[in-house]
Design a protein around this motif. Structure first.
Motif, PDB file in Angstrom:
ATOM      1  N   LYS A  24     -31.840  49.405  -7.491  1.00  0.00           N
ATOM      2  CA  LYS A  24     -32.635  49.542  -8.714  1.00  0.00           C
ATOM      3  C   LYS A  24     -34.118  49.659  -8.369  1.00  0.00           C
ATOM      4  CE  LYS A  24     -29.547  47.043 -11.750  1.00  0.00           C
ATOM      5  NZ  LYS A  24     -29.231  47.982 -12.765  1.00  0.00           N
ATOM      6  N   PRO A  25     -34.786  50.646  -8.957  1.00  0.00           N
ATOM      7  CA  PRO A  25     -36.225  50.785  -8.702  1.00  0.00           C
ATOM      8  C   PRO A  25     -37.016  49.681  -9.392  1.00  0.00           C
ATOM      9  CG  PRO A  25     -35.471  52.462 -10.243  1.00  0.00           C
ATOM     10  CD  PRO A  25     -34.260  51.718  -9.792  1.00  0.00           C
ATOM     11  N   ILE A  26     -38.111  49.290  -8.759  1.00  0.00           N
ATOM     12  CA  ILE A  26     -38.969  48.262  -9.342  1.00  0.00           C
ATOM     13  C   ILE A  26     -40.426  48.690  -9.295  1.00  0.00           C
ATOM     14  CG2 ILE A  26     -37.411  46.364  -8.746  1.00  0.00           C
ATOM     15  CD1 ILE A  26     -39.390  45.615  -6.498  1.00  0.00           C
ATOM     16  N   GLN A  27     -41.211  48.006 -10.099  1.00  0.00           N
ATOM     17  CA  GLN A  27     -42.648  48.174 -10.096  1.00  0.00           C
ATOM     18  C   GLN A  27     -43.250  46.768 -10.121  1.00  0.00           C
ATOM     19  OE1 GLN A  27     -44.122  50.352 -13.466  1.00  0.00           O
ATOM     20  NE2 GLN A  27     -46.190  50.430 -12.689  1.00  0.00           N
ATOM     21  N   ILE A  28     -44.196  46.526  -9.228  1.00  0.00           N
ATOM     22  CA  ILE A  28     -44.877  45.234  -9.176  1.00  0.00           C
ATOM     23  C   ILE A  28     -46.336  45.493  -9.515  1.00  0.00           C
ATOM     24  CG2 ILE A  28     -45.399  43.190  -7.807  1.00  0.00           C
ATOM     25  CD1 ILE A  28     -43.046  43.968  -5.972  1.00  0.00           C
ATOM     26  N   LYS A  29     -46.795  44.885 -10.602  1.00  0.00           N
ATOM     27  CA  LYS A  29     -48.163  45.088 -11.085  1.00  0.00           C
ATOM     28  C   LYS A  29     -48.993  43.826 -10.873  1.00  0.00           C
ATOM     29  CE  LYS A  29     -47.052  48.199 -14.917  1.00  0.00           C
ATOM     30  NZ  LYS A  29     -47.198  48.374 -16.355  1.00  0.00           N
ATOM     31  N   ASN A  30     -50.280  43.970 -11.059  1.00  0.00           N
ATOM     32  CA  ASN A  30     -51.231  42.852 -11.033  1.00  0.00           C
ATOM     33  C   ASN A  30     -51.150  42.047  -9.736  1.00  0.00           C
ATOM     34  OD1 ASN A  30     -51.727  43.641 -13.693  1.00  0.00           O
ATOM     35  ND2 ASN A  30     -50.288  42.167 -14.500  1.00  0.00           N
ATOM     36  N   ILE A  31     -51.046  42.718  -8.624  1.00  0.00           N
ATOM     37  CA  ILE A  31     -50.975  42.044  -7.330  1.00  0.00           C
ATOM     38  C   ILE A  31     -52.378  41.607  -6.938  1.00  0.00           C
ATOM     39  CG2 ILE A  31     -50.339  42.251  -4.905  1.00  0.00           C
ATOM     40  CD1 ILE A  31     -48.334  44.427  -5.773  1.00  0.00           C
ATOM     41  N   ARG A  32     -52.610  40.317  -7.041  1.00  0.00           N
ATOM     42  CA  ARG A  32     -53.901  39.706  -6.720  1.00  0.00           C
ATOM     43  C   ARG A  32     -55.063  40.454  -7.375  1.00  0.00           C
ATOM     44  NH1 ARG A  32     -51.313  40.241  -1.984  1.00  0.00           N
ATOM     45  NH2 ARG A  32     -50.205  38.393  -1.280  1.00  0.00           N
ATOM     46  N   PRO A  38     -58.475  42.107  -3.914  1.00  0.00           N
ATOM     47  CA  PRO A  38     -57.281  42.478  -4.686  1.00  0.00           C
ATOM     48  C   PRO A  38     -56.312  43.349  -3.896  1.00  0.00           C
ATOM     49  CG  PRO A  38     -59.155  43.804  -5.366  1.00  0.00           C
ATOM     50  CD  PRO A  38     -59.667  42.797  -4.364  1.00  0.00           C
ATOM     51  N   GLY A  39     -55.065  43.360  -4.352  1.00  0.00           N
ATOM     52  CA  GLY A  39     -54.057  44.247  -3.785  1.00  0.00           C
ATOM     53  C   GLY A  39     -53.217  43.598  -2.711  1.00  0.00           C
ATOM     54  N   ILE A  40     -52.314  44.416  -2.149  1.00  0.00           N
ATOM     55  CA  ILE A  40     -51.412  43.913  -1.121  1.00  0.00           C
ATOM     56  C   ILE A  40     -52.177  43.694   0.186  1.00  0.00           C
ATOM     57  CG2 ILE A  40     -49.353  44.961  -2.140  1.00  0.00           C
ATOM     58  CD1 ILE A  40     -49.512  47.148  -0.019  1.00  0.00           C
ATOM     59  N   ASN A  41     -51.674  42.763   0.961  1.00  0.00           N
ATOM     60  CA  ASN A  41     -52.252  42.481   2.277  1.00  0.00           C
ATOM     61  C   ASN A  41     -51.695  43.456   3.306  1.00  0.00           C
ATOM     62  OD1 ASN A  41     -53.733  40.172   1.463  1.00  0.00           O
ATOM     63  ND2 ASN A  41     -51.829  39.002   1.436  1.00  0.00           N
ATOM     64  N   ALA A  42     -52.302  43.462   4.472  1.00  0.00           N
ATOM     65  CA  ALA A  42     -51.851  44.353   5.548  1.00  0.00           C
ATOM     66  C   ALA A  42     -50.418  44.041   5.957  1.00  0.00           C
ATOM     67  CB  ALA A  42     -52.782  44.241   6.751  1.00  0.00           C
ATOM     68  N   TYR A  43     -50.032  42.764   5.991  1.00  0.00           N
ATOM     69  CA  TYR A  43     -48.668  42.419   6.382  1.00  0.00           C
ATOM     70  C   TYR A  43     -47.656  42.826   5.316  1.00  0.00           C
ATOM     71  CZ  TYR A  43     -49.700  38.132   3.732  1.00  0.00           C
ATOM     72  OH  TYR A  43     -50.070  37.227   2.765  1.00  0.00           O
ATOM     73  N   GLU A  44     -48.057  42.857   4.056  1.00  0.00           N
ATOM     74  CA  GLU A  44     -47.156  43.341   3.005  1.00  0.00           C
ATOM     75  C   GLU A  44     -46.989  44.858   3.111  1.00  0.00           C
ATOM     76  OE1 GLU A  44     -47.939  39.981  -0.428  1.00  0.00           O
ATOM     77  OE2 GLU A  44     -49.430  41.552  -0.121  1.00  0.00           O
ATOM     78  N   ARG A  45     -48.061  45.543   3.458  1.00  0.00           N
ATOM     79  CA  ARG A  45     -47.971  46.991   3.683  1.00  0.00           C
ATOM     80  C   ARG A  45     -47.056  47.280   4.876  1.00  0.00           C
ATOM     81  NH1 ARG A  45     -48.085  51.744   1.187  1.00  0.00           N
ATOM     82  NH2 ARG A  45     -46.625  52.465   2.717  1.00  0.00           N
ATOM     83  N   SER A  46     -47.160  46.464   5.904  1.00  0.00           N
ATOM     84  CA  SER A  46     -46.303  46.616   7.072  1.00  0.00           C
ATOM     85  C   SER A  46     -44.839  46.379   6.700  1.00  0.00           C
ATOM     86  CB  SER A  46     -46.746  45.656   8.174  1.00  0.00           C
ATOM     87  OG  SER A  46     -45.936  45.780   9.297  1.00  0.00           O
ATOM     88  N   PHE A  47     -44.594  45.420   5.809  1.00  0.00           N
ATOM     89  CA  PHE A  47     -43.226  45.175   5.362  1.00  0.00           C
ATOM     90  C   PHE A  47     -42.691  46.376   4.578  1.00  0.00           C
ATOM     91  CE2 PHE A  47     -40.247  43.534   2.121  1.00  0.00           C
ATOM     92  CZ  PHE A  47     -39.207  43.207   2.981  1.00  0.00           C
ATOM     93  N   LEU A  48     -43.520  46.987   3.757  1.00  0.00           N
ATOM     94  CA  LEU A  48     -43.100  48.202   3.040  1.00  0.00           C
ATOM     95  C   LEU A  48     -42.771  49.317   4.029  1.00  0.00           C
ATOM     96  CD1 LEU A  48     -45.687  48.220   0.113  1.00  0.00           C
ATOM     97  CD2 LEU A  48     -43.220  47.845  -0.084  1.00  0.00           C
ATOM     98  N   ASP A  49     -43.569  49.439   5.085  1.00  0.00           N
ATOM     99  CA  ASP A  49     -43.295  50.436   6.125  1.00  0.00           C
ATOM    100  C   ASP A  49     -41.970  50.153   6.823  1.00  0.00           C
ATOM    101  OD1 ASP A  49     -45.710  51.644   5.518  1.00  0.00           O
ATOM    102  OD2 ASP A  49     -46.794  50.676   7.161  1.00  0.00           O
ATOM    103  N   LEU A  50     -41.681  48.872   7.036  1.00  0.00           N
ATOM    104  CA  LEU A  50     -40.407  48.491   7.656  1.00  0.00           C
ATOM    105  C   LEU A  50     -39.233  48.872   6.755  1.00  0.00           C
ATOM    106  CD1 LEU A  50     -38.775  47.051   9.877  1.00  0.00           C
ATOM    107  CD2 LEU A  50     -39.223  44.906   8.667  1.00  0.00           C
ATOM    108  N   LEU A  51     -39.364  48.629   5.462  1.00  0.00           N
ATOM    109  CA  LEU A  51     -38.309  49.035   4.521  1.00  0.00           C
ATOM    110  C   LEU A  51     -38.107  50.543   4.558  1.00  0.00           C
ATOM    111  CD1 LEU A  51     -38.837  46.919   1.272  1.00  0.00           C
ATOM    112  CD2 LEU A  51     -36.944  46.797   2.899  1.00  0.00           C
ATOM    113  N   ASP A  52     -39.193  51.269   4.601  1.00  0.00           N
ATOM    114  CA  ASP A  52     -39.100  52.730   4.661  1.00  0.00           C
ATOM    115  C   ASP A  52     -38.428  53.182   5.951  1.00  0.00           C
ATOM    116  OD1 ASP A  52     -39.619  55.282   3.547  1.00  0.00           O
ATOM    117  OD2 ASP A  52     -41.365  55.514   4.847  1.00  0.00           O
ATOM    118  N   LEU A  53     -38.648  52.434   7.022  1.00  0.00           N
ATOM    119  CA  LEU A  53     -38.078  52.767   8.328  1.00  0.00           C
ATOM    120  C   LEU A  53     -36.558  52.620   8.358  1.00  0.00           C
ATOM    121  CD1 LEU A  53     -38.790  53.434  11.353  1.00  0.00           C
ATOM    122  CD2 LEU A  53     -38.839  50.962  11.702  1.00  0.00           C
TER     123      LEU A  53
END
Length: 139
Positions: A24-32, A38-53
Motif C-alpha cells: 500500500k502506498p503511503i504519504q508522510i507529511k509534516n516531518i519535523r 526541518p525534513g528527513i535526516n541523512a540516515y532516513e534518506r539512506s534508509f529510503l535508498d536501501l528500500l529502493d535498492l
C-alpha cells in the motif's frame, strides 16, 4: 489505490516496512516541519535508498524541504546487494527493518552494509550475530 497519510517522523521505518509488505502506498507529511532543521535526516534518506535498492519498481518522492515523503512500494526482490549506510546511525538501524523484510523477498537477500557498527542509540551488530548464532544452534 488509496494512499494512507501519516503525520510526523515517528515510526518512520515501521510505516515504510509495513507499506512495503502490504503493497500500500503511503504519504508522510509534516516531518519535523516545526524544528530548526526541518525534513528527513541523512540516515532516513539512506534508509529510503536501501528500500529502493532491495525493491523493484518502488517510487520514492521527497519534496525539496524533506518534510513530505511519498512512497509507493515495489516488489521485494532480494538478491546480492551492497549499501553504504549513513554514519549518523549504526548498521543496526538498517538491520532491524531488513530482518522484517527479508522473508518476503522473491530471492534470498544477501546484502553487505558498510558503516558504523555501534552507537549509543541502535542495537550493536554483535546483538544480531548472537541472535543468529543462538537460533542456528537451536538454543
Amino acid at each position: 489505490m488509496s494512499v494512507l497519510t501519516f503525520h510526523g517522523s515517528n515510526y518512520f521505518r515501521q510505516r515504510l516496512i509495513l507499506s512495503t509488505i502490504s503493497g500500500k502506498p503511503i504519504q508522510i507529511k509534516n516531518i519535523r516541519d516545526t524544528s530548526f532543521e526541518p525534513g528527513i535526516n541523512a540516515y532516513e534518506r539512506s534508509f529510503l535508498d536501501l528500500l529502493d535498492l532491495i525493491t523493484n519498481g518502488s517510487m520514492i518522492d521527497v519534496n525539496e524541504t524533506g518534510t513530505v515523503v511519498k512512497y509507493k512500494p515495489g516488489l521485494l526482490r532480494g538478491g546480492k546487494e551492497q549499501h553504504d549506510c549513513c554514519i549518523g546511525r549504526a548498521i543496526g538501524y538498517y538491520l532491524e527493518p531488513l530482518i522484517c523484510l527479508a522473508p518476503f523477498c522473491k530471492t534470498p537477500l544477501h546484502i553487505t552494509l558498510k558503516g558504523v557498527t555501534n552507537d549509543s542509540i541502535d542495537p550493536s551488530v554483535n546483538i544480531f550475530l548472537c541472535f543468529l548464532f543462538l537460533n542456528i544452534n537451536g538454543k
